[in-house]
Motif scaffolding. Structure first.
Motif, PDB file in Angstrom:
ATOM      1  N   ASP A 144       8.336  66.564 -10.380  1.00  0.00           N
ATOM      2  CA  ASP A 144       7.059  66.147 -10.959  1.00  0.00           C
ATOM      3  C   ASP A 144       7.236  64.953 -11.890  1.00  0.00           C
ATOM      4  O   ASP A 144       6.377  64.060 -11.951  1.00  0.00           O
ATOM      5  CB  ASP A 144       6.432  67.313 -11.725  1.00  0.00           C
ATOM      6  CG  ASP A 144       6.108  68.482 -10.821  1.00  0.00           C
ATOM      7  OD1 ASP A 144       6.099  68.284  -9.589  1.00  0.00           O
ATOM      8  OD2 ASP A 144       5.867  69.584 -11.326  1.00  0.00           O
ATOM      9  N   VAL A 145       8.344  64.926 -12.626  1.00  0.00           N
ATOM     10  CA  VAL A 145       8.620  63.781 -13.506  1.00  0.00           C
ATOM     11  C   VAL A 145       8.797  62.511 -12.679  1.00  0.00           C
ATOM     12  O   VAL A 145       8.262  61.440 -13.018  1.00  0.00           O
ATOM     13  CB  VAL A 145       9.870  64.063 -14.371  1.00  0.00           C
ATOM     14  CG1 VAL A 145      10.305  62.810 -15.109  1.00  0.00           C
ATOM     15  CG2 VAL A 145       9.585  65.172 -15.356  1.00  0.00           C
ATOM     16  N   ALA A 146       9.533  62.610 -11.576  1.00  0.00           N
ATOM     17  CA  ALA A 146       9.694  61.440 -10.693  1.00  0.00           C
ATOM     18  C   ALA A 146       8.345  61.000 -10.133  1.00  0.00           C
ATOM     19  O   ALA A 146       8.067  59.794 -10.002  1.00  0.00           O
ATOM     20  CB  ALA A 146      10.657  61.785  -9.552  1.00  0.00           C
ATOM     21  N   PHE A 147       7.494  61.951  -9.815  1.00  0.00           N
ATOM     22  CA  PHE A 147       6.155  61.632  -9.308  1.00  0.00           C
ATOM     23  C   PHE A 147       5.343  60.877 -10.359  1.00  0.00           C
ATOM     24  O   PHE A 147       4.667  59.876 -10.059  1.00  0.00           O
ATOM     25  CB  PHE A 147       5.446  62.931  -8.914  1.00  0.00           C
ATOM     26  CG  PHE A 147       4.548  62.779  -7.740  1.00  0.00           C
ATOM     27  CD1 PHE A 147       3.363  62.091  -7.850  1.00  0.00           C
ATOM     28  CD2 PHE A 147       4.883  63.322  -6.508  1.00  0.00           C
ATOM     29  CE1 PHE A 147       2.525  61.945  -6.762  1.00  0.00           C
ATOM     30  CE2 PHE A 147       4.061  63.185  -5.418  1.00  0.00           C
ATOM     31  CZ  PHE A 147       2.868  62.491  -5.544  1.00  0.00           C
ATOM     32  N   LEU A 148       5.402  61.330 -11.613  1.00  0.00           N
ATOM     33  CA  LEU A 148       4.666  60.659 -12.689  1.00  0.00           C
ATOM     34  C   LEU A 148       5.181  59.245 -12.923  1.00  0.00           C
ATOM     35  O   LEU A 148       4.404  58.310 -13.163  1.00  0.00           O
ATOM     36  CB  LEU A 148       4.778  61.487 -13.976  1.00  0.00           C
ATOM     37  CG  LEU A 148       3.996  62.804 -13.998  1.00  0.00           C
ATOM     38  CD1 LEU A 148       4.394  63.633 -15.198  1.00  0.00           C
ATOM     39  CD2 LEU A 148       2.506  62.523 -14.025  1.00  0.00           C
ATOM     40  N   ILE A 149       6.505  59.060 -12.845  1.00  0.00           N
ATOM     41  CA  ILE A 149       7.060  57.711 -13.018  1.00  0.00           C
ATOM     42  C   ILE A 149       6.597  56.799 -11.891  1.00  0.00           C
ATOM     43  O   ILE A 149       6.269  55.616 -12.112  1.00  0.00           O
ATOM     44  CB  ILE A 149       8.603  57.779 -13.085  1.00  0.00           C
ATOM     45  CG1 ILE A 149       9.051  58.567 -14.313  1.00  0.00           C
ATOM     46  CG2 ILE A 149       9.200  56.374 -13.130  1.00  0.00           C
ATOM     47  CD1 ILE A 149      10.538  58.839 -14.356  1.00  0.00           C
ATOM     48  N   SER A 150       6.547  57.317 -10.662  1.00  0.00           N
ATOM     49  CA  SER A 150       6.080  56.491  -9.541  1.00  0.00           C
ATOM     50  C   SER A 150       4.603  56.128  -9.700  1.00  0.00           C
ATOM     51  O   SER A 150       4.181  55.024  -9.332  1.00  0.00           O
ATOM     52  CB  SER A 150       6.305  57.223  -8.221  1.00  0.00           C
ATOM     53  OG  SER A 150       5.482  58.370  -8.145  1.00  0.00           O
ATOM     54  N   ILE A 151       3.805  57.038 -10.261  1.00  0.00           N
ATOM     55  CA  ILE A 151       2.395  56.726 -10.522  1.00  0.00           C
ATOM     56  C   ILE A 151       2.293  55.595 -11.539  1.00  0.00           C
ATOM     57  O   ILE A 151       1.493  54.654 -11.378  1.00  0.00           O
ATOM     58  CB  ILE A 151       1.663  57.993 -11.003  1.00  0.00           C
ATOM     59  CG1 ILE A 151       1.459  58.962  -9.836  1.00  0.00           C
ATOM     60  CG2 ILE A 151       0.323  57.660 -11.645  1.00  0.00           C
ATOM     61  CD1 ILE A 151       0.883  60.298 -10.240  1.00  0.00           C
ATOM     62  N   ALA A 152       3.106  55.671 -12.594  1.00  0.00           N
ATOM     63  CA  ALA A 152       3.094  54.589 -13.582  1.00  0.00           C
ATOM     64  C   ALA A 152       3.553  53.276 -12.964  1.00  0.00           C
ATOM     65  O   ALA A 152       3.005  52.201 -13.265  1.00  0.00           O
ATOM     66  CB  ALA A 152       3.988  54.977 -14.760  1.00  0.00           C
ATOM     67  N   TRP A 153       4.529  53.335 -12.069  1.00  0.00           N
ATOM     68  CA  TRP A 153       5.050  52.107 -11.451  1.00  0.00           C
ATOM     69  C   TRP A 153       4.022  51.489 -10.505  1.00  0.00           C
ATOM     70  O   TRP A 153       3.965  50.272 -10.352  1.00  0.00           O
ATOM     71  CB  TRP A 153       6.339  52.431 -10.706  1.00  0.00           C
ATOM     72  CG  TRP A 153       7.170  51.225 -10.417  1.00  0.00           C
ATOM     73  CD1 TRP A 153       7.109  50.424  -9.325  1.00  0.00           C
ATOM     74  CD2 TRP A 153       8.173  50.649 -11.261  1.00  0.00           C
ATOM     75  NE1 TRP A 153       8.006  49.403  -9.396  1.00  0.00           N
ATOM     76  CE2 TRP A 153       8.686  49.510 -10.591  1.00  0.00           C
ATOM     77  CE3 TRP A 153       8.706  50.981 -12.506  1.00  0.00           C
ATOM     78  CZ2 TRP A 153       9.691  48.718 -11.124  1.00  0.00           C
ATOM     79  CZ3 TRP A 153       9.708  50.192 -13.026  1.00  0.00           C
ATOM     80  CH2 TRP A 153      10.181  49.076 -12.346  1.00  0.00           C
ATOM     81  N   MET A 154       3.216  52.315  -9.879  1.00  0.00           N
ATOM     82  CA  MET A 154       2.218  51.788  -8.944  1.00  0.00           C
ATOM     83  C   MET A 154       1.065  51.075  -9.644  1.00  0.00           C
ATOM     84  O   MET A 154       0.217  50.471  -8.981  1.00  0.00           O
ATOM     85  CB  MET A 154       1.664  52.914  -8.070  1.00  0.00           C
ATOM     86  CG  MET A 154       2.543  53.212  -6.872  1.00  0.00           C
ATOM     87  SD  MET A 154       1.657  54.012  -5.533  1.00  0.00           S
ATOM     88  CE  MET A 154       0.658  52.681  -4.919  1.00  0.00           C
ATOM     89  N   LEU A 155       1.014  51.117 -10.978  1.00  0.00           N
ATOM     90  CA  LEU A 155       0.029  50.315 -11.698  1.00  0.00           C
ATOM     91  C   LEU A 155       0.253  48.816 -11.478  1.00  0.00           C
ATOM     92  O   LEU A 155      -0.637  48.004 -11.720  1.00  0.00           O
ATOM     93  CB  LEU A 155       0.075  50.626 -13.193  1.00  0.00           C
ATOM     94  CG  LEU A 155      -0.584  51.939 -13.627  1.00  0.00           C
ATOM     95  CD1 LEU A 155      -0.328  52.198 -15.095  1.00  0.00           C
ATOM     96  CD2 LEU A 155      -2.070  51.879 -13.368  1.00  0.00           C
ATOM     97  N   ASN A 156       1.460  48.443 -11.030  1.00  0.00           N
ATOM     98  CA  ASN A 156       1.720  47.034 -10.702  1.00  0.00           C
ATOM     99  C   ASN A 156       0.817  46.532  -9.586  1.00  0.00           C
ATOM    100  O   ASN A 156       0.619  45.322  -9.448  1.00  0.00           O
ATOM    101  CB  ASN A 156       3.189  46.847 -10.274  1.00  0.00           C
ATOM    102  CG  ASN A 156       4.150  47.113 -11.410  1.00  0.00           C
ATOM    103  OD1 ASN A 156       3.887  46.736 -12.540  1.00  0.00           O
ATOM    104  ND2 ASN A 156       5.245  47.767 -11.115  1.00  0.00           N
ATOM    105  N   PHE A 157       0.274  47.447  -8.788  1.00  0.00           N
ATOM    106  CA  PHE A 157      -0.537  47.037  -7.644  1.00  0.00           C
ATOM    107  C   PHE A 157      -2.030  47.233  -7.889  1.00  0.00           C
ATOM    108  O   PHE A 157      -2.838  46.881  -7.049  1.00  0.00           O
ATOM    109  CB  PHE A 157      -0.129  47.829  -6.401  1.00  0.00           C
ATOM    110  CG  PHE A 157       1.303  47.598  -6.021  1.00  0.00           C
ATOM    111  CD1 PHE A 157       1.677  46.493  -5.272  1.00  0.00           C
ATOM    112  CD2 PHE A 157       2.286  48.469  -6.435  1.00  0.00           C
ATOM    113  CE1 PHE A 157       2.995  46.276  -4.945  1.00  0.00           C
ATOM    114  CE2 PHE A 157       3.608  48.260  -6.101  1.00  0.00           C
ATOM    115  CZ  PHE A 157       3.959  47.152  -5.356  1.00  0.00           C
TER     116      PHE A 157
END
Length: 576
Positions: free
Chosen positions: A152-165
């Motif tokens: 779940d932590v990895a999922f949350l980090i990927s959500i934050a990273w997708m803000l680039n798009f």
């Protein structure tokens, strides 16, 4: 009709009918290559809109149909299995919430809505694992939820990273950021999250521990919902896995998981844990074939595996129910004379697991093995694939010998018969699909036949390995006493292989306590230490003292004024 029974029957009818509708609509979408996006605008404020997006294609609809069909059979089966439970309604509601969380995950192309379904699965699985409320259940539930929180932590980090798009609808960006840094980071985080949810090495220890849940929950969780969520996510991210270069990594992890779980199941004596380890082996097979780019094959095996694995757990539940909650296969034997219908279904599901020709597992498993030979597979992966296939047949034959056709080791007070008609009816519905589901799905997913040209030795290798593994399993169970004495000479290696390569001990006594210890240290030194005194608590003390001083000035204004005036006059007299 009893109101508890009516709730089970109504839930079964609703889920079954909706599942059948979804399945046939999914077939229609597959035949005509239809895909629908449905957007629901939840809120719009100052040109900023919050939109919930749903993806309906043949894959999501077919998978939802299978999940609803299996869950309906499990609920119908639970009516007899959980008959003495005073909280049956709560159990049914938890199962329905679990299915709804899986539905949300399946139809979501948006990372936020996937996270809602993902965390819903994790939370409700924890509640179901600790359902019996004893120390073992609590320990298994804590191991399950903490292992899944890493993903779940990895999922949350990927959500934050997708803000680039600028959007979390990953389905729109898969073809755009193939070779960007963002693609590599997001793909790695998604693989990590899928590894924790699907219990790949080194996060495998929670899957057998989750067998503390009731058997109907195991039939649902370990066939088509919780553990398959990671595989389904990887199917959706398949093109990114291929393009970002994580294929070899995923292939190695999947092969190691297959090999480890196959070895562990041959040393295990707990009936439900053997089936759980076989689930782990099949999940490794799906992950490894995904790394080669055959996502249709992985999805095909995902569906067929859900059918016969749910049936396998249902049959195991009937055996445990009749044996007064005994799960040790050494206390079973000769069950074919007492439970003929249940053991027949049990053997059918076991043969489908081994890839017996013309059962459900054969169409997907044999195709996967032949396609792996047809592709560029290195020697290590080749050994992992086919040795693990032999191990599957080995522990299946051992399980059948111990439980169905072995010597009678039952307790004297065990009275057994095929009497739970609701359980038997639920199993009958699954038996039909475990026999016919593979051929039916192969005609739908692969309507055009493809020729896989291999030499005779390689073409018959899968069958040869399965027959050899079954013979070894029969020999090990037949000479079980001598075999146990031989393993005593190699106690450390036997303990290592039979305990999942020490992963449960590392997880429960090494990794999790160390992380919890680090967390305790951080809380005592930061949250309750100097960070608190110089942060929130320090500011609170400063504001409180200042407010007390200001309040004192306001209440005693005349006294303070006179005191200050007198002090000023006295100082001036002293100076002059």
């Amino acid at each position: 009709m009893n109101w508890r029974l009516s709730i089970c029957v109504i839930s079964f009818i609703i889920l079954f009918l909706i599942g059948i509708i979804f399945f046939f609509v999914g077939i229609y979408f597959c035949l005509f290559s239809i895909c629908y996006f449905i957007e629901w605008e939840i809120l719009i404020l100052n040109s900023s809109s919050i939109v919930m997006t749903f993806l309906f294609d043949w894959m999501s609809l077919t998978f939802m149909g299978f999940v609803l069909f299996i869950s309906s059979m499990v609920i119908f089966y639970s009516n007899d299995y959980m008959e003495g439970d005073p909280y049956l309604v709560r159990f049914i509601l938890l199962v329905i919430l679990f299915v709804l969380s899986m539905m949300l995950l399946i139809i979501s192309p948006n990372m936020i809505s996937i996270l809602l379904g993902w965390d819903g699965l994790g939370l409700i699985s924890y509640l179901l694992v600790i359902y019996y409320q004893n120390f073992k259940s609590y320990s298994a539930g804590m191991l399950t939820v903490l292992s899944n929180r890493l993903g779940d932590v990895a999922f949350l980090i990927s959500i934050a990273w997708m803000l680039n798009f600028g959007s979390w609808n990953y389905i729109f960006y898969i073809d755009l950021f193939d070779y960007l840094l963002e693609a590599k980071v997001i793909t790695f985080l998604m693989i990590f999250a899928a590894m924790t949810k699907s219990a790949q090495i080194p996060f495998s220890s929670w899957l057998p521990a989750a067998m503390a849940a009731p058997t109907p929950v195991s039939a649902l969780v370990h066939s088509s919902t919780l553990v398959t969520a990671g595989v389904y996510l990887m199917i959706r991210f398949n093109s990114l896995i291929i393009n970002t270069g994580y294929c070899n990594y995923l292939l190695f992890i999947g092969g190691m998981t297959m090999f480890m779980s196959g070895l562990g199941a041959n040393f295990e004596f707990d009936l439900k844990k053997i089936i759980a380890l076989s689930t782990l082996s099949q999940l490794g097979l799906m992950m490894s074939i995904l790394s080669m780019g055959f996502y249709n094959l992985a999805f095909f095996h995902l569906l067929t595996h859900a059918l016969f694995k749910a049936l396998l757990f249902m049959c195991a539940g009937v055996m445990i129910h009749n044996l007064n909650d005994c799960q040790d296969i050494r206390f079973m034997g000769g069950l074919i004379y007492y439970l003929p219908l249940t053991t027949s279904c049990f053997c059918v599901s076991n043969l489908a697991l081994c890839g017996m020709p013309f059962l459900a597992g054969f169409y997907s498993k044999d195709l996967i093995l032949e396609m792996s030979l047809f592709g560029s597979l290195n020697m290590i992966s080749f050994v992992f694939y086919f040795f693990s296939t032999g191990l599957t047949a080995c522990y299946t034959a051992r399980l059948i010998c111990y439980t169905v056709i072995g010597d009678n080791n039952l307790s004297v007070s065990s009275g057994m018969m095929d009497e739970g008609w609701n359980m038997l009816k639920g199993m009958m519905g699954m038996v039909f699909m475990a026999i016919m589901g593979g051929s039916l799905l192969s005609w739908i997913i692969f309507p055009y036949p493809s020729m896989i040209c291999l030499p005779f030795e390689l073409k018959g290798l899968a069958l040869f390995v399965s027959i050899s593994g079954a013979l070894f399993g029969y020999m090990f169970s037949f000479f079980s006493y001598n075999y146990s004495l031989i393993t005593m000479y190699f106690m450390l290696s036997t303990f290592f292989l039979g305990s999942m390569w020490f992963m449960p001990y590392i997880s429960t006594r090494g990794v999790i306590p160390s992380f919890l210890g680090v967390g305790t240290l951080l809380v005592s030194s930061f949250d309750q230490g100097w960070c608190e005194m110089f942060g929130g608590q320090g500011m609170f003390n400063m504001f409180r003292s200042n407010s007390i001083f200001i309040q004192f000035l306001q209440v005693n204004l005349i006294k303070v004024y006179l005191m200050c005036f007198v002090s000023f006059i006295f100082i001036m007299l002293l100076l002059f």
